[in-house]
Design an enzyme around this catalytic site. Structure first.
Site, PDB file in Angstrom:
ATOM      1  CD  GLU A 178      -3.085   1.145   2.015  1.00  0.00           C
ATOM      2  OE1 GLU A 178      -4.047   1.913   1.792  1.00  0.00           O
ATOM      3  OE2 GLU A 178      -3.071   0.324   2.952  1.00  0.00           O
ATOM      4  CG  ASP A 214      -5.860   4.862  -0.098  1.00  0.00           C
ATOM      5  OD1 ASP A 214      -6.391   5.961  -0.354  1.00  0.00           O
ATOM      6  OD2 ASP A 214      -6.206   4.139   0.853  1.00  0.00           O
ATOM      7  CD  GLU A 277      -8.664   2.287   3.796  1.00  0.00           C
ATOM      8  OE1 GLU A 277      -8.100   1.787   4.776  1.00  0.00           O
ATOM      9  OE2 GLU A 277      -8.064   2.576   2.741  1.00  0.00           O
TER      10      GLU A 277
END
Length: 298
Positions: A178, A214, A277
């Site tokens: 990530e 992300d 998220e």
């Protein structure tokens, strides 16, 4: 008196009756879907998921049931002892944790000192994930360490991940590294730019080691989201969403154009998951999740 009222043809009348019957059937189907936990909402071209932690106050079975009703395909960021709960609800687990270790984000492959711990975790988690049919497990680049610059950190990540990549390939599970922002949420995190992540991916060069892009974090650090995704989709294994600033709803209250981003991803024939998220601000958090699902149904 003459009848001057407009006449309704038999075809028009039958059409109206059919329309009413269709509307009734649609309402009945929607009611049945709500009762059974299924969804008739169009899902679009992307498989959508939701991360567990923003709904931590909601029991996991309830989250799974509501996610299924909305039309989501999966749950993200579950521990191994939670995987069966989602699967029993008819959902996939799109992204699993390899352990419940504290300081998970901070301890990464950038420091060779961590390799023994991280490799042991993944050696245990990858076979478990394969048996449970998980496509992905998450791992981290880690926080900066004194004396380890970016070049050395990249080399360390490549060395560690190269050791575990064959086991990931053997089990058909992808390790997703990530990218996080170091400006707002994760001070000191070293994998905070796409260039860093790409250097590691190219060094490892495995289809079973990819980036978790992300969108929230990378908008904060770099922006230029759609171009970056288009240019590097082959190195991206998973996506997370979140509104900027604040990591709340992904609607017009924030600066990213999520319908355009979702369309760009779908146009690339991306076959993985895009997981929501963000921390909802509404009294009903599932209204926000429903809205996000619709915005990304490209």
């Amino acid at each position: 008196m003459p009848d001057n009222s407009p006449r309704v043809s038999r075809r028009t009348a039958l059409g109206a009756l059919a329309g009413a019957a269709g509307a009734l059937a649609t309402r009945q189907a929607a009611a049945m879907s709500a009762a059974t936990g299924s969804s008739t909402a169009p899902t679009g071209r992307l498989k959508q998921s939701v991360c567990r932690w923003p709904y931590a106050r909601t029991p996991l079975p309830t989250l799974c049931r509501r996610a299924k009703q909305i039309g989501l395909a999966a749950i993200d960021l579950l521990y191994a002892d939670e995987w069966a709960v989602a699967q029993d609800a008819g959902l996939a687990v799109a992204m699993g944790y390899p352990s419940r270790r504290e300081k998970f984000n901070e301890t990464g492959f950038n420091d060779p000192v961590n390799h023994a711990l991280l490799l042991k975790e993944l050696e245990t988690a990858l076979p478990l994930a394969a048996r449970a049919q998980l496509p992905n497990v998450i791992a981290m680049f880690g926080n900066r360490v004194a004396g380890i610059g970016d070049d050395a950190a990249i080399a360390s990540c490549v060395a560690g991940l190269t050791k575990i990549a064959p086991l990931a390939a053997e089990h058909g599970v992808t390790i997703c590294m990530e990218l996080l922002n170091s400006k707002v949420d994760h001070p000191g995190y070293q994998g905070d730019r796409m260039a860093f992540g790409l250097a590691v991916m190219r060094g490892v060069n495995s289809p079973h080691v990819k980036l978790l892009y992300d969108i929230y974090h990378m908008q904060i650090m770099e922006g230029d989201v759609i171009r970056t995704i288009r240019d590097n989709i082959d190195w991206i294994g998973h996506f997370h969403t979140g509104g900027v600033p604040g990591r709340h709803e992904i609607n017009a209250s924030q600066e990213l154009n999520y319908p355009a981003i979702a369309k760009a991803i779908a146009d690339l024939n991306y076959q993985g998951y895009i997981a929501h998220e963000f921390a909802p601000t509404r009294a009903d958090p599932f209204a926000s999740l429903t809205e996000a699902f619709r915005l990304c149904s490209a």
